[in-house]
Design an enzyme around this catalytic site. Structure first.
Site, short mmCIF file in Angstrom:
data_model
loop_
_atom_site.label_atom_id
_atom_site.label_comp_id
_atom_site.label_asym_id
_atom_site.label_seq_id
_atom_site.Cartn_x
_atom_site.Cartn_y
_atom_site.Cartn_z
N THR A 103 0.82 -1.21 0.00
CA THR A 103 0.00 0.00 0.00
C THR A 103 0.86 1.26 0.00
O THR A 103 0.54 2.24 -0.69
CB THR A 103 -0.95 0.01 1.21
N SER A 142 -7.09 -0.86 -6.67
CA SER A 142 -6.70 -1.16 -5.30
C SER A 142 -5.22 -1.46 -5.32
O SER A 142 -4.67 -1.88 -6.35
CB SER A 142 -7.47 -2.38 -4.77
N THR A 143 -4.55 -1.27 -4.18
CA THR A 143 -3.17 -1.73 -4.09
C THR A 143 -3.07 -3.20 -4.48
O THR A 143 -2.09 -3.64 -5.09
CB THR A 143 -2.63 -1.55 -2.66
N ASN A 144 -4.12 -3.95 -4.18
CA ASN A 144 -4.07 -5.40 -4.34
C ASN A 144 -4.12 -5.88 -5.79
O ASN A 144 -3.87 -7.06 -6.06
CB ASN A 144 -5.20 -6.05 -3.55
N THR A 189 36.82 -37.40 -12.02
CA THR A 189 35.60 -37.71 -11.27
C THR A 189 36.00 -37.91 -9.83
O THR A 189 37.00 -38.58 -9.53
CB THR A 189 34.93 -38.98 -11.81
N SER A 320 46.99 -10.10 -1.90
CA SER A 320 47.29 -10.19 -0.47
C SER A 320 47.96 -8.92 0.01
O SER A 320 48.73 -8.28 -0.71
CB SER A 320 48.20 -11.39 -0.20
N SER A 321 47.68 -8.58 1.27
CA SER A 321 48.35 -7.44 1.91
C SER A 321 49.66 -7.86 2.56
O SER A 321 50.41 -7.00 3.01
CB SER A 321 47.42 -6.83 2.97
N LYS A 326 51.04 -12.65 -4.76
CA LYS A 326 49.86 -13.52 -4.73
C LYS A 326 48.70 -12.88 -5.49
O LYS A 326 48.41 -11.70 -5.32
CB LYS A 326 49.44 -13.79 -3.29
#
Length: 469
Positions: A103, A142-144, A189, A320-321, A326
């Site tokens: 609504t 209607s909202t519906n 597999t 990486s820090s 990396k």
């Protein structure tokens, strides 16, 4: 600084609304009641434009049936057309998560359209006796029936954009499949060596998977084209004039360019969320398979020294820090995370659809939010995966070839030529000594070199079709 306001009232009382706002008191109360996500409905252009299309179709129908005069109709129609062209979206401010079965969203639209229509007619915002949000913009509605219809249109359009993105990613995989057509490798597999295949076959499989999901998603979205516009409150068409339903549907179909149809049973259509559940399930399928593909890409590119290292993903950022050099598979990782969210959203949609009671489902806002968010994020993730990852993948061809020649799994391909007993002995010795299967077959004189070379051709090992002329 004092903000200039205008006074508006509703059944609860009077409130001051910012003077320049196109929204009104109903929207103001929704802003206060639902500070949930901080995400306004205006961030979804498909939804806002769908709401405007519904309102324009309704106004056109009311005018055609003699319920709306020429002046008001022209102003409402122009306001809707402006919104459909991208204007005033920042005035759609209510939160995507809201109580009231939509609504607040419907009233936000009614108020914005009414106030823009007033402005076009030379009146002040809030001067609703000239154009009223409920009596004129929401006439015969209607909202519906407005809200479910609008969210169906919005989700259809969003899904079309997702389908286009899937086509782009599928094409990326198929280009790689052709590029890697003759790159021999070992299939696996249960993470163990199986039998030879080509990298092209592996990538073609991903393209086929996406193509299948594209078909299933195209089928599922068609179910959303059945709408309940004109059903009004519960589907009995109360306060909608005779003939309104088919005319409104026809006008809305023309405005949106979509093959919309009215539901056969409007009471059923007003409460049933089955089409949303179906679409959500297919979105989950897309997410699951997309995540599986990304798992494979991360595994195949693992290393570079201590992993499979069969393919190289494009290096898009430092990984990486703390560890110099990396590089991480960040693009597949972000796609995985989007997939996880879509899978979780499917649970939300299922619970919201199940939670509806009697003649209306009050939880369509979270269904709309969950589906829309999933579709938008899947689309963006798929495009990123195609352009920032798949398009730049390269193969470590020599490594892949040597793995085939040294793999115990190669004896399966040689079994028809040297016999099961001899193949078993070769496999045992290769496993014990670490020597290659092909090397041992030649050493034992089980096959002449030229015949072994022919057997080890990718076309033979991987059962490839001959190249297209």
């Amino acid at each position: 600084m004092t903000v200039a306001t205008r006074t508006e009232h509703d059944l609860i009382g009077e409130r001051e609304v910012p003077l320049d706002a196109y929204w009104g008191i109903h929207t103001l109360r929704a802003l206060e009641n639902f500070p949930i996500t901080g995400i306004p409905i205006g961030v979804s252009p498909f939804l806002v434009e769908a709401l405007a299309a519904v309102k324009e179709a309704a106004a056109t129908t009311n005018h055609q049936l003699g319920l709306l005069d020429d002046e008001r109709f022209a102003a409402i129609r122009q306001a809707c057309e402006e919104i459909r062209s991208g204007e005033l979206h920042d005035e759609f401010v209510v939160d995507v998560m809201q109580g009231g079965a939509g609504t607040s969203t419907n009233m936000n639209a009614n108020e914005v359209i009414a106030n823009r229509a007033l402005e076009l007619l030379g009146h002040k915002k809030g001067d609703y006796h000239h154009v009223h949000p409920n009596e004129h913009v929401n006439l015969s509605q209607s909202t519906n029936d407005v809200y479910p219809t609008a969210i169906k249109i919005a989700i259809i359009l969003a899904t079309h954009s997702l389908l286009s993105a899937m086509e782009i990613l599928q094409a990326s995989f198929m280009r790689k499949a052709e590029e890697f057509r003759d790159v021999l490798k070992m299939g696996r597999t249960q993470l163990q060596d199986a039998v030879p295949m080509t990298l092209g076959q592996e990538f073609a499989t991903y393209g086929v998977m996406l193509g299948e999901d594209h078909s299933r998603l195209s089928e599922a979205v068609m179910m959303l084209h059945e709408i309940n516009l004109g059903a009004t409150a519960i589907g009995t068409q109360l306060n909608a004039p005779v003939g309104y339903v088919p005319i409104a549907c026809e006008h809305l179909a023309k405005l949106t360019g979509l093959p919309l149809v009215s539901a056969v049973d409007l009471i059923e259509a007003t409460q049933d969320c089955g089409a949303f559940v179906q679409l959500s399930g297919v979105l989950k399928r897309v997410a699951v398979k997309l995540s599986k593909i990304c798992n494979d890409l991360r595994l195949l590119s693992s290393g570079p020294r201590a992993g499979l290292n069969e393919i190289n993903l494009p290096a898009v950022q430092a990984g990486s820090s703390i560890m110099p050099g990396k590089v991480n598979p960040v693009i597949p990782e972000v796609v995985n995370q989007v997939a996880f969210q879509v899978i979780g959203n499917d649970v939300t949609v299922s619970m919201a659809a199940e939670g509806g009671q009697l003649q209306l489902n009050a939880f369509e806002p979270v269904i709309c939010y969950s589906l829309s968010a999933g579709i938008y994020r899947l689309r963006e993730a798929i495009l990123v995966l195609a352009t920032r990852c798949v398009d730049g993948i390269t193969a470590n061809r020599e490594l892949l070839r040597s793995e085939v020649e040294n793999s115990i799994g190669l004896v399966t391909a040689l079994n028809p030529f040297i016999g099961y007993a001899a193949a078993t002995e070769v496999a045992k010795e290769a496993l014990a000594t670490g020597r290659g299967v092909a090397e041992l077959v030649l050493e034992k004189g089980l096959l002449p070199p030229e015949e072994l070379a022919a057997i080890l051709r990718p076309e033979t090992l991987a059962n490839l079709a001959p190249p297209q002329a």
